[in-house]
Design a protein around this motif. Structure first.
Motif, PDB file in Angstrom:
ATOM      1  N   VAL A   1       7.664   6.736  -7.847  1.00  0.00           N
ATOM      2  CA  VAL A   1       7.867   5.883  -9.021  1.00  0.00           C
ATOM      3  C   VAL A   1       9.134   5.057  -8.861  1.00  0.00           C
ATOM      4  O   VAL A   1       9.156   3.857  -9.159  1.00  0.00           O
ATOM      5  CB  VAL A   1       7.926   6.734 -10.301  1.00  0.00           C
ATOM      6  N   ALA A   2      10.203   5.689  -8.392  1.00  0.00           N
ATOM      7  CA  ALA A   2      11.452   4.960  -8.177  1.00  0.00           C
ATOM      8  C   ALA A   2      11.268   3.849  -7.153  1.00  0.00           C
ATOM      9  O   ALA A   2      11.795   2.738  -7.313  1.00  0.00           O
ATOM     10  CB  ALA A   2      12.549   5.928  -7.734  1.00  0.00           C
TER      11      ALA A   2
ATOM     12  N   THR B   1      -1.058  12.262 -14.801  1.00  0.00           N
ATOM     13  CA  THR B   1      -0.669  11.857 -13.455  1.00  0.00           C
ATOM     14  C   THR B   1      -1.121  12.917 -12.454  1.00  0.00           C
ATOM     15  O   THR B   1      -0.693  14.067 -12.519  1.00  0.00           O
ATOM     16  CB  THR B   1       0.850  11.663 -13.363  1.00  0.00           C
ATOM     17  N   THR B   2      -1.972  12.510 -11.523  1.00  0.00           N
ATOM     18  CA  THR B   2      -2.497  13.445 -10.525  1.00  0.00           C
ATOM     19  C   THR B   2      -1.672  13.463  -9.247  1.00  0.00           C
ATOM     20  O   THR B   2      -1.900  14.306  -8.376  1.00  0.00           O
ATOM     21  CB  THR B   2      -3.946  13.081 -10.172  1.00  0.00           C
ATOM     22  N   ASP B   3      -0.740  12.542  -9.121  1.00  0.00           N
ATOM     23  CA  ASP B   3       0.029  12.420  -7.879  1.00  0.00           C
ATOM     24  C   ASP B   3       1.524  12.335  -8.191  1.00  0.00           C
ATOM     25  O   ASP B   3       2.241  11.527  -7.611  1.00  0.00           O
ATOM     26  CB  ASP B   3      -0.415  11.181  -7.091  1.00  0.00           C
ATOM     27  N   GLU B   4       1.986  13.181  -9.116  1.00  0.00           N
ATOM     28  CA  GLU B   4       3.354  13.032  -9.609  1.00  0.00           C
ATOM     29  C   GLU B   4       4.374  13.039  -8.483  1.00  0.00           C
ATOM     30  O   GLU B   4       4.416  13.948  -7.643  1.00  0.00           O
ATOM     31  CB  GLU B   4       3.702  14.139 -10.608  1.00  0.00           C
TER      32      GLU B   4
ATOM     33  N   THR C   1       0.851  -1.181   0.000  1.00  0.00           N
ATOM     34  CA  THR C   1       0.000   0.000   0.000  1.00  0.00           C
ATOM     35  C   THR C   1       0.888   1.232   0.000  1.00  0.00           C
ATOM     36  O   THR C   1       1.706   1.433   0.906  1.00  0.00           O
ATOM     37  CB  THR C   1      -0.911   0.025   1.236  1.00  0.00           C
ATOM     38  N   LEU C   2       0.758   2.050  -1.043  1.00  0.00           N
ATOM     39  CA  LEU C   2       1.579   3.246  -1.184  1.00  0.00           C
ATOM     40  C   LEU C   2       0.853   4.452  -0.600  1.00  0.00           C
ATOM     41  O   LEU C   2      -0.292   4.728  -0.956  1.00  0.00           O
ATOM     42  CB  LEU C   2       1.893   3.496  -2.660  1.00  0.00           C
ATOM     43  N   PHE C   3       1.531   5.173   0.268  1.00  0.00           N
ATOM     44  CA  PHE C   3       0.939   6.331   0.929  1.00  0.00           C
ATOM     45  C   PHE C   3       0.823   7.509  -0.034  1.00  0.00           C
ATOM     46  O   PHE C   3       1.744   7.806  -0.792  1.00  0.00           O
ATOM     47  CB  PHE C   3       1.761   6.737   2.146  1.00  0.00           C
ATOM     48  N   ASP C   4      -0.347   8.165  -0.008  1.00  0.00           N
ATOM     49  CA  ASP C   4      -0.615   9.373  -0.809  1.00  0.00           C
ATOM     50  C   ASP C   4      -0.562   9.119  -2.315  1.00  0.00           C
ATOM     51  O   ASP C   4      -0.431  10.058  -3.101  1.00  0.00           O
ATOM     52  CB  ASP C   4       0.365  10.503  -0.451  1.00  0.00           C
ATOM     53  N   ALA C   5      -0.703   7.877  -2.723  1.00  0.00           N
ATOM     54  CA  ALA C   5      -0.607   7.538  -4.142  1.00  0.00           C
ATOM     55  C   ALA C   5      -1.981   7.465  -4.784  1.00  0.00           C
ATOM     56  O   ALA C   5      -2.909   6.858  -4.241  1.00  0.00           O
ATOM     57  CB  ALA C   5       0.114   6.202  -4.325  1.00  0.00           C
ATOM     58  N   GLY C   6      -2.099   8.064  -5.970  1.00  0.00           N
ATOM     59  CA  GLY C   6      -3.305   7.947  -6.770  1.00  0.00           C
ATOM     60  C   GLY C   6      -3.177   6.814  -7.778  1.00  0.00           C
ATOM     61  O   GLY C   6      -2.333   5.928  -7.650  1.00  0.00           O
ATOM     62  N   HIS C   7      -4.014   6.868  -8.820  1.00  0.00           N
ATOM     63  CA  HIS C   7      -4.098   5.750  -9.754  1.00  0.00           C
ATOM     64  C   HIS C   7      -2.813   5.579 -10.568  1.00  0.00           C
ATOM     65  O   HIS C   7      -2.488   4.463 -10.994  1.00  0.00           O
ATOM     66  CB  HIS C   7      -5.290   5.942 -10.698  1.00  0.00           C
ATOM     67  N   ALA C   8      -2.068   6.647 -10.787  1.00  0.00           N
ATOM     68  CA  ALA C   8      -0.826   6.551 -11.548  1.00  0.00           C
ATOM     69  C   ALA C   8       0.361   6.138 -10.685  1.00  0.00           C
ATOM     70  O   ALA C   8       1.471   5.997 -11.203  1.00  0.00           O
ATOM     71  CB  ALA C   8      -0.520   7.870 -12.249  1.00  0.00           C
ATOM     72  N   LEU C   9       0.136   5.959  -9.389  1.00  0.00           N
ATOM     73  CA  LEU C   9       1.181   5.510  -8.462  1.00  0.00           C
ATOM     74  C   LEU C   9       2.442   6.369  -8.568  1.00  0.00           C
ATOM     75  O   LEU C   9       3.561   5.875  -8.537  1.00  0.00           O
ATOM     76  CB  LEU C   9       1.518   4.036  -8.712  1.00  0.00           C
ATOM     77  N   GLY C  10       2.229   7.670  -8.710  1.00  0.00           N
ATOM     78  CA  GLY C  10       3.331   8.605  -8.778  1.00  0.00           C
ATOM     79  C   GLY C  10       3.742   8.987 -10.186  1.00  0.00           C
ATOM     80  O   GLY C  10       4.490   9.934 -10.373  1.00  0.00           O
TER      81      GLY C  10
ATOM     82  N   PRO D   1       2.882   5.510 -15.734  1.00  0.00           N
ATOM     83  CA  PRO D   1       2.578   5.376 -17.165  1.00  0.00           C
ATOM     84  C   PRO D   1       3.557   6.083 -18.089  1.00  0.00           C
ATOM     85  O   PRO D   1       3.669   5.718 -19.262  1.00  0.00           O
ATOM     86  CB  PRO D   1       1.173   5.981 -17.289  1.00  0.00           C
ATOM     87  N   GLY D   2       4.259   7.110 -17.601  1.00  0.00           N
ATOM     88  CA  GLY D   2       5.201   7.810 -18.474  1.00  0.00           C
ATOM     89  C   GLY D   2       5.850   8.963 -17.756  1.00  0.00           C
ATOM     90  O   GLY D   2       5.319   9.485 -16.773  1.00  0.00           O
ATOM     91  N   TYR D   3       7.008   9.373 -18.250  1.00  0.00           N
ATOM     92  CA  TYR D   3       7.705  10.517 -17.670  1.00  0.00           C
ATOM     93  C   TYR D   3       6.907  11.797 -17.906  1.00  0.00           C
ATOM     94  O   TYR D   3       6.472  12.085 -19.021  1.00  0.00           O
ATOM     95  CB  TYR D   3       9.087  10.668 -18.306  1.00  0.00           C
ATOM     96  N   ASP D   4       6.680  12.555 -16.849  1.00  0.00           N
ATOM     97  CA  ASP D   4       6.042  13.878 -16.935  1.00  0.00           C
ATOM     98  C   ASP D   4       4.686  13.822 -17.637  1.00  0.00           C
ATOM     99  O   ASP D   4       4.332  14.702 -18.428  1.00  0.00           O
ATOM    100  CB  ASP D   4       6.958  14.873 -17.669  1.00  0.00           C
ATOM    101  N   ALA D   5       3.906  12.781 -17.352  1.00  0.00           N
ATOM    102  CA  ALA D   5       2.610  12.629 -18.011  1.00  0.00           C
ATOM    103  C   ALA D   5       1.580  13.541 -17.366  1.00  0.00           C
ATOM    104  O   ALA D   5       1.411  13.550 -16.144  1.00  0.00           O
ATOM    105  CB  ALA D   5       2.131  11.179 -17.925  1.00  0.00           C
TER     106      ALA D   5
END
Length: 319
Positions: A277-278, A269-272, A250-259, A262-266
């Motif tokens: 991601v790393a 992404t609502t939770d960049e 379970t990732l804290f403060d993570a939205g659907h894009a998990l940070g 899906p792609g660099y600087d997308a």
């Protein structure tokens, strides 16, 4: 010591990555050829394989062989061969397959894409420069994000009722030894959002048959109201309802894009968070390395680092 530093020590220095695309496979009955990107470390032999199933997001190209570079590059740099097909759901193909059987979500075709890849893994290996003879064909995992997580779940043993014929669909792929479900859909009996009727296959998913070892990754802020009002716990259902052995991250403060996987600087992404991601890359790689190489303690080391981090990226539980 932070989670990122401690977990990175498990792997050592990343290798340069070779990325080759498209590898094209002609598949009888498929409306277009199956195309895939293959990413691999420049060095090493006996390399395990990760099949990566893209989601169904709003971008034109991230949901294709061109997406998920943050994960594909990390996994390849740390010893995996990553194979990313463009499923028929990709917007890059919408003008070609809009009227094809199974449209628009192609749930069965998406899973069959992975079986086709495994059937012809030797062809793929020989098509990629400098890769021939370097793959261990017995060590195969699958990962998928969002709708790709649903696809991965079917190949790991989850079942559903085919809405076209009312029969149970069993698409388990025994050559796949482990899986990672990233922000995957959950149970079907809680679907009450506006998207629920568009995906009847979600209503009948049965995780009780998903017997393959699997890491379920869910964000605690991933509230998919377009499907259900159950809240973020919905994405933990493959763990909650699946049989052991299963692990939940379970990732804290993570939205659907998990940070931002899906792609660099997308923009979608609502939770960049590059740090998140790393961490997803490191933790999933550690899990799969231990699953595919019994005796390798990468996952135990990563879990210990997470448990002792004063500012952890998430928490892990297992059964």
């Amino acid at each position: 010591m932070s989670t990122s530093t401690a977990t990175a020590d498990t792997f050592g220095s990343p290798a340069p990555v070779l990325s080759f695309s498209p590898v094209v496979l002609a598949v009888p009955g498929r409306p277009v050829d199956l195309q895939a990107r293959v990413s691999a470390p420049a060095t090493g032999t006996g390399l395990p394989v990760i099949l990566l199933s893209h989601g169904h997001g709003p971008s034109n190209n991230l949901s294709s062989l061109n997406g998920y570079a943050p994960l594909a590059n990390f996994w390849a740099a740390h010893g995996f061969v990553v194979v990313q097909p463009t499923h028929l759901t990709s917007r890059t193909l919408s003008h070609l397959v809009a009227d094809a059987p199974g449209a628009p979500f192609f749930w069965r075709s998406r899973a069959e894409d992975m079986t086709h890849i495994l059937d012809r893994l030797d062809v793929i290996e020989n098509a990629v420069p400098q890769l021939a003879g370097r793959i261990d064909h017995t060590k195969v995992a699958i990962a998928g994000h969002s709708l790709g997580g649903f696809t991965a779940g079917l190949l790991l043993g989850a079942r559903l009722t085919d809405p076209d014929n009312g029969e149970e669909a069993n698409l388990i792929e025994p050559r796949i030894k482990a899986g990672v479900l990233l922000a995957a859909p959950g149970r079907g009996d809680v679907l009450n959002g506006p998207m629920a009727d568009q995906l009847p296959i979600f209503r009948t998913i049965d995780f009780s048959t998903m017997t393959t070892p699997t890491l379920v990754v869910a964000g605690d802020k991933d509230d998919s109201r377009h499907f259900t009002d159950m809240g973020p716990d919905w994405h933990a259902d493959p763990y909650t309802l699946g049989p052991s052995p299963k692990t939940l991250l379970t990732l804290f403060d993570a939205g659907h894009a998990l940070g931002g996987i899906p792609g660099y600087d997308a923009a979608e992404t609502t939770d960049e968070s590059p740090e998140r991601v790393a961490a997803v890359g490191r933790l999933t790689a550690a899990y799969l390395r231990t699953q595919l190489h019994p005796g390798d303690n990468a996952w135990q080391t990563a879990r210990a680092a997470l448990a002792t981090d004063p500012d952890p990226v998430g928490r892990v539980e297992a059964k």
